[in-house]
Design a protein around this motif. Structure first.
Motif, short mmCIF file in Angstrom:
data_model
loop_
_atom_site.label_atom_id
_atom_site.label_comp_id
_atom_site.label_asym_id
_atom_site.label_seq_id
_atom_site.Cartn_x
_atom_site.Cartn_y
_atom_site.Cartn_z
N VAL A 219 0.84 -1.20 0.00
CA VAL A 219 0.00 0.00 0.00
C VAL A 219 0.88 1.25 0.00
O VAL A 219 0.58 2.23 -0.70
CB VAL A 219 -0.97 0.00 1.20
CG1 VAL A 219 -1.73 1.32 1.32
CG2 VAL A 219 -1.96 -1.16 1.07
N ALA A 220 1.98 1.21 0.74
CA ALA A 220 2.90 2.36 0.77
C ALA A 220 3.48 2.63 -0.61
O ALA A 220 3.73 3.79 -0.98
CB ALA A 220 4.02 2.11 1.78
N ARG A 221 3.70 1.56 -1.39
CA ARG A 221 4.17 1.75 -2.77
C ARG A 221 3.05 2.30 -3.65
O ARG A 221 3.27 3.16 -4.50
CB ARG A 221 4.69 0.42 -3.35
CG ARG A 221 6.02 -0.03 -2.74
CD ARG A 221 6.65 -1.18 -3.51
NE ARG A 221 5.90 -2.42 -3.36
CZ ARG A 221 6.06 -3.29 -2.35
NH1 ARG A 221 6.91 -3.03 -1.39
NH2 ARG A 221 5.34 -4.40 -2.30
N GLN A 222 1.82 1.82 -3.42
CA GLN A 222 0.69 2.26 -4.25
C GLN A 222 0.40 3.75 -4.09
O GLN A 222 -0.02 4.39 -5.05
CB GLN A 222 -0.57 1.45 -3.88
CG GLN A 222 -0.52 0.01 -4.35
CD GLN A 222 -1.64 -0.83 -3.73
OE1 GLN A 222 -2.39 -0.36 -2.87
NE2 GLN A 222 -1.73 -2.08 -4.16
N VAL A 223 0.62 4.30 -2.89
CA VAL A 223 0.30 5.72 -2.70
C VAL A 223 1.29 6.64 -3.42
O VAL A 223 1.10 7.85 -3.45
CB VAL A 223 0.19 6.13 -1.21
CG1 VAL A 223 -0.86 5.31 -0.49
CG2 VAL A 223 1.53 6.08 -0.50
N PRO B 72 1.10 7.07 -10.06
CA PRO B 72 0.42 8.19 -10.72
C PRO B 72 -1.06 8.22 -10.37
O PRO B 72 -1.72 7.19 -10.29
CB PRO B 72 0.63 7.89 -12.21
CG PRO B 72 1.90 7.10 -12.26
CD PRO B 72 1.88 6.26 -11.01
N GLY B 73 -1.57 9.44 -10.11
CA GLY B 73 -2.97 9.60 -9.76
C GLY B 73 -3.23 9.61 -8.27
O GLY B 73 -4.32 9.95 -7.81
N SER B 74 -2.22 9.23 -7.47
CA SER B 74 -2.40 9.22 -6.01
C SER B 74 -2.59 10.63 -5.48
O SER B 74 -1.97 11.59 -5.95
CB SER B 74 -1.19 8.58 -5.33
OG SER B 74 -1.20 8.85 -3.94
N ILE C 107 2.83 13.32 4.82
CA ILE C 107 2.14 13.39 3.52
C ILE C 107 1.56 12.04 3.13
O ILE C 107 0.41 11.95 2.69
CB ILE C 107 3.10 13.91 2.42
CG1 ILE C 107 3.45 15.38 2.68
CG2 ILE C 107 2.49 13.74 1.03
CD1 ILE C 107 4.63 15.89 1.84
N THR C 108 2.34 10.98 3.30
CA THR C 108 1.91 9.68 2.76
C THR C 108 1.08 8.84 3.73
O THR C 108 0.17 8.12 3.30
CB THR C 108 3.13 8.83 2.32
OG1 THR C 108 4.00 8.63 3.44
CG2 THR C 108 3.88 9.51 1.18
N HIS C 109 1.33 8.95 5.02
CA HIS C 109 0.69 8.01 5.95
C HIS C 109 -0.82 8.19 6.10
O HIS C 109 -1.53 7.19 6.23
CB HIS C 109 1.41 8.00 7.30
CG HIS C 109 2.61 7.10 7.29
ND1 HIS C 109 2.68 5.91 7.99
CD2 HIS C 109 3.77 7.18 6.60
CE1 HIS C 109 3.84 5.32 7.75
NE2 HIS C 109 4.52 6.08 6.91
#
Length: 199
Positions: A34-38, A41-43, A86-88
């Motif tokens: 999931v951390a890679r998916q965020v 592109p488009g995230s 930003i990501t979490h």
């Protein structure tokens, strides 16, 4: 439904335990995936990452240049904190959505397999933490074999992770991986029984 964080240092055997729980019919989300998916592109995270770390972290196709982002994000603790901030929230949102879907399907336990749960925002979402541990030399051997690293590179990777004592202090259950896979799975099964009892 209870959300269970499944964590451990590199080479501990955490993925083997995650695969076992999946084979027993329990939903297991891969937090690292999931951390890679965020970062794809488009995230929703990308505009904020560009503002914080520079437009050149994206290539011509709008994909994150991960090595460049990592280099900048881990250059100092303030940058690392910014990356997490930003990501979490998006990682947590996606994991909780997966948990809600599993609950709708009637799951009593939902496992989240992640190297970085303790000390990260998702820790607060977990009803319990299961820690998989192994002797350091075993971890080093597995990392070298799995990732093709030299021993000193594997040692540096482990040194960059939270120490086992910190993980142990946060854990509700520990599965020790020091006697081969058959024993590891027996111990994982015993912990599963405890967790089911607490559900």
């Amino acid at each position: 439904m209870r959300i269970i964080g499944l964590t451990g240092r590199s080479g501990s055997g955490k993925s083997t335990v995650a695969a076992f729980y999946r084979s027993q019919g329990y939903p297991v989300a891969d937090a690292d995936q999931v951390a890679r998916q965020v970062l794809e592109p488009g995230s929703a995270c990308l505009p904020a990452l560009v503002r914080r770390f520079g437009a050149d972290i994206l290539d011509e196709q709008g994909r994150v240049r991960r090595p460049l982002l990592a280099h900048r994000a881990y250059a100092d603790p303030g940058h690392t904190r910014a990356l997490v901030e930003i990501t979490h929230p998006e990682i947590v949102r996606r994991l909780l959505a997966a948990a809600a879907a599993a609950q709708k399907e009637g799951a009593g336990l939902f496992f989240v397999d992640g190297a970085v749960i303790v000390g990260a925002p998702f820790e607060r979402c977990c009803h319990a933490i299961v820690l998989v541990t192994a002797p350091e030399e075993d971890c080093l051997r597995r990392i070298c074999a799995r990732d093709g690293l030299a021993p000193e590179e594997a040692r540096a990777r482990l040194a960059a992770q939270l120490p086992e004592e910190r993980l142990r202090a946060a854990a509700n259950e520990e599965i020790r991986n020091d006697s081969g896979e058959a024993v590891l799975l027996l111990r994982a099964a015993a912990v599963l029984e405890h967790l089911k009892g607490g559900a």
